[in-house]
Design a protein around this motif. Structure first.
Motif, short mmCIF file in Angstrom:
data_model
loop_
_atom_site.label_atom_id
_atom_site.label_comp_id
_atom_site.label_asym_id
_atom_site.label_seq_id
_atom_site.Cartn_x
_atom_site.Cartn_y
_atom_site.Cartn_z
N ALA A 95 0.83 -1.21 0.00
CA ALA A 95 0.00 0.00 0.00
C ALA A 95 0.87 1.26 0.00
CB ALA A 95 -0.94 -0.01 1.20
N ALA A 96 1.94 1.25 0.79
CA ALA A 96 2.83 2.42 0.82
C ALA A 96 3.48 2.66 -0.54
CB ALA A 96 3.90 2.22 1.89
N ALA A 97 3.88 1.57 -1.20
CA ALA A 97 4.44 1.71 -2.55
C ALA A 97 3.41 2.22 -3.52
CB ALA A 97 4.99 0.36 -3.01
N GLY A 98 2.16 1.77 -3.36
CA GLY A 98 1.08 2.26 -4.19
C GLY A 98 0.82 3.74 -4.00
N GLU A 99 0.91 4.20 -2.76
CA GLU A 99 0.74 5.64 -2.47
C GLU A 99 1.82 6.45 -3.18
OE1 GLU A 99 -1.54 7.27 -0.97
OE2 GLU A 99 -2.53 6.00 0.53
N ARG A 100 3.05 5.96 -3.12
CA ARG A 100 4.14 6.69 -3.78
C ARG A 100 3.95 6.70 -5.30
NH1 ARG A 100 6.95 3.88 0.34
NH2 ARG A 100 7.57 2.21 -1.09
N TYR A 101 3.50 5.55 -5.84
CA TYR A 101 3.27 5.47 -7.28
C TYR A 101 2.15 6.42 -7.69
CZ TYR A 101 2.01 3.56 -11.84
OH TYR A 101 1.72 3.42 -13.17
#
Length: 313
Positions: A303-309
């Motif tokens: 989810a954190a990687a998705g937020e950054r993306y």
């Protein structure tokens, strides 16, 4: 922030479904879980669908389920894999040093390897007439009237639409840098999508003497994997070294796709995690973290990687 979650087809009743554990783990991160389903029309229609779907996602979760058709991990990536019949696949071989217990042929695809007593024992007995275990903690209902396909009798819930859809999703996620987490079958999809291959059955192919398919409850751990130091997986789980997991699969990674690294193995040397060190989050695990509270960090990290993306789009 939207996380797409792939689904499994119950052929006999016409339902697409996904285990609630996947949905709950994603929702607990604050992300919005959206189910991604293939459609009728074959592999090419679903590849086109995947290329459309990926634009609306901030992260992808490729779930567990049935087996990938062996045509997709033949050694020549320039072949039209959808056009290969079983004899074509058998003739191509794979160059693996392992040999099938049944036929002595090279694996992961070994000619006309039919189910035998050793395979049935390793699988816990033959499947029933109208269901097979999809290896993700639920039974998948299959169509009892579907004609048998030679050389697929030892594979579970093979589905051409799902293969086309998920293999393209994994490839598109890799090309575009969309964060992607693969679980069990999902890890295998990620490897095959980038040119890797699979053992069609770990026991039958002579990889291990030990079964990797535990009985419920799936919240308990039955296997120990060693997590590689310096890997993304180690940073997410909090440490390298031994880590307790569950185990619900009969296939595994043979040749690792170019660019991917093995970031965990079981005690019997089965590949248990792969990742791409050149991308922020392209990670697959062979176990089922959705059942394990001590693995919730995998979903938080996705989810954190998705937020950054999403922020960078």
């Amino acid at each position: 922030m939207i996380v797409g979650i792939t689904t499994t087809l119950n052929e006999a009743d016409g339902f697409q479904r996904v285990n609630v554990e996947y949905i709950n783990r994603v929702a607990a991160t604050g992300a919005v879980p959206v189910l991604l389903t293939p459609v009728a029309g074959g592999a090419e229609a679903n590849r086109a669908l995947a290329r459309q779907v990926i634009d609306g996602l901030d992260a992808v979760l490729i779930t567990g389920g049935g087996d990938i058709h062996p045509r997709y991990y033949v050694p020549d990536p320039h072949q039209n894999r959808d056009a290969l019949d079983m004899d074509d696949v058998a003739a191509l071989g794979c160059g693996s040093s392992s040999r099938c217990r049944s036929t002595g042929e090279a694996v992961p695809f070994c000619g006309h390897n039919a189910s035998d007593a050793a395979f049935r024992q390793a699988m816990g007995g033959p499947p029933g007439p109208d269901e097979v275990c999809a290896l993700d903690g639920r039974n998948v209902l299959t169509n009892p009237d579907r004609p048998a396909v030679p050389c697929l009798s030892d594979l579970l819930a093979v589905n051409v639409e799902r293969d086309g859809f998920e293999l393209e999703l994994a490839q598109q996620a890799h090309e575009r840098g969309v964060p992607c987490l693969g679980i069990c079958r999902g890890m295998q999809v990620m490897n095959v999508a980038l040119g890797g291959s699979l053992y069609r059955d770990l026991y039958n192919c002579g990889v291990t003497e030990r079964g990797h398919r535990q009985e419920p409850p799936y919240e308990r751990t039955t296997d120990t994997v060693t997590v590689a130091q310096g890997s993304l997986l180690a940073s997410i789980l909090g440490r390298p070294g031994p880590f307790e997991v569950n185990s619900m699969h009969h296939q595994g990674v043979d040749h690792v796709a170019p660019g991917l690294l093995v970031s965990a193995r079981s005690d019997d040397r089965v590949v248990e995690a792969i990742e791409d060190p050149d991308w922020p989050f392209y990670l697959g695990v062979q176990w089922h973290p959705e059942y394990l509270e001590h693995c919730r960090g995998l979903f938080t990290a996705l989810a954190a990687a998705g937020e950054r993306y999403a922020a960078a789009k």
